[in-house]
Design a protein around this motif. Structure first.
Motif, short mmCIF file in Angstrom:
data_model
loop_
_atom_site.label_atom_id
_atom_site.label_comp_id
_atom_site.label_asym_id
_atom_site.label_seq_id
_atom_site.Cartn_x
_atom_site.Cartn_y
_atom_site.Cartn_z
N GLU A 81 -8.58 -3.47 -6.96
CA GLU A 81 -8.02 -2.26 -6.35
C GLU A 81 -8.94 -1.07 -6.57
O GLU A 81 -9.15 -0.27 -5.65
CB GLU A 81 -6.62 -1.97 -6.90
N ASN A 82 -9.51 -0.94 -7.76
CA ASN A 82 -10.42 0.16 -8.05
C ASN A 82 -11.67 0.08 -7.19
O ASN A 82 -12.14 1.10 -6.67
CB ASN A 82 -10.79 0.19 -9.53
N GLN A 83 -12.20 -1.11 -7.01
CA GLN A 83 -13.38 -1.27 -6.18
C GLN A 83 -13.08 -0.92 -4.72
O GLN A 83 -13.91 -0.30 -4.04
CB GLN A 83 -13.93 -2.69 -6.27
N ARG A 84 -11.91 -1.30 -4.24
CA ARG A 84 -11.52 -0.96 -2.86
C ARG A 84 -11.44 0.55 -2.69
O ARG A 84 -11.88 1.09 -1.68
CB ARG A 84 -10.18 -1.60 -2.50
N LYS A 85 -10.87 1.24 -3.68
CA LYS A 85 -10.77 2.71 -3.62
C LYS A 85 -12.14 3.36 -3.60
O LYS A 85 -12.31 4.43 -3.01
CB LYS A 85 -9.97 3.23 -4.82
N GLU A 86 -13.12 2.73 -4.24
CA GLU A 86 -14.49 3.25 -4.28
C GLU A 86 -15.26 2.92 -3.00
O GLU A 86 -16.43 3.27 -2.86
CB GLU A 86 -15.24 2.68 -5.49
N LYS B 82 0.80 -1.21 0.00
CA LYS B 82 0.00 0.00 0.00
C LYS B 82 0.84 1.27 0.00
O LYS B 82 0.34 2.33 -0.32
CB LYS B 82 -0.97 0.00 1.17
N ASN B 83 2.12 1.20 0.34
CA ASN B 83 2.97 2.38 0.34
C ASN B 83 3.62 2.64 -1.01
O ASN B 83 4.28 3.66 -1.18
CB ASN B 83 4.06 2.27 1.42
N PHE B 84 3.45 1.74 -1.98
CA PHE B 84 4.02 1.92 -3.30
C PHE B 84 3.07 2.75 -4.17
O PHE B 84 1.86 2.73 -3.98
CB PHE B 84 4.23 0.57 -4.00
N THR B 85 3.64 3.44 -5.14
CA THR B 85 2.82 4.14 -6.12
C THR B 85 2.11 3.11 -6.99
O THR B 85 2.51 1.94 -7.03
CB THR B 85 3.67 5.04 -7.03
N LYS B 86 1.06 3.54 -7.68
CA LYS B 86 0.33 2.62 -8.55
C LYS B 86 1.26 2.04 -9.60
O LYS B 86 1.20 0.86 -9.91
CB LYS B 86 -0.83 3.34 -9.24
N GLU B 87 2.15 2.88 -10.15
CA GLU B 87 3.09 2.41 -11.18
C GLU B 87 4.02 1.34 -10.62
O GLU B 87 4.28 0.34 -11.27
CB GLU B 87 3.92 3.58 -11.74
N MET C 248 2.09 -1.90 -10.17
CA MET C 248 1.87 -2.57 -11.45
C MET C 248 3.17 -3.24 -11.92
O MET C 248 3.14 -4.34 -12.46
CB MET C 248 1.36 -1.58 -12.50
N GLU C 249 4.30 -2.58 -11.71
CA GLU C 249 5.59 -3.18 -12.09
C GLU C 249 5.83 -4.47 -11.31
O GLU C 249 6.21 -5.49 -11.87
CB GLU C 249 6.71 -2.19 -11.81
N ILE C 250 5.58 -4.43 -10.02
CA ILE C 250 5.74 -5.62 -9.18
C ILE C 250 4.77 -6.71 -9.62
O ILE C 250 5.13 -7.88 -9.75
CB ILE C 250 5.53 -5.27 -7.69
#
Length: 56
Positions: free
Chosen positions: A29-34, A2-7, A10-12
């Motif tokens: 992840e999008n649903q969790r953000k909503e 959760k401390n990583f950027t979205k980019e 995605m790389e990981i």
């Protein structure tokens, strides 16, 4: 993660997971953000639900 950027996440993810789960993971992840409580279904990554005990 959760401390990583979205980019960075995605790389990981691209290095760690098969490409077939990238879409469902991003959807999760999008649903969790909503503020939703997403439910994982094995069929979303190509698993045969008849062979599963969980994630049906």
């Amino acid at each position: 993660m959760k401390n990583f950027t979205k980019e960075k996440r995605m790389e990981i993810n691209q290095k760690s997971f098969p490409s077939q789960i990238e879409g469902p993971l991003e959807n999760y992840e999008n649903q969790r953000k909503e503020g939703k409580t997403p439910i994982f279904k094995g069929s979303s990554i190509g698993l045969n639900e008849e062979e599963l005990d969980y994630w049906k």
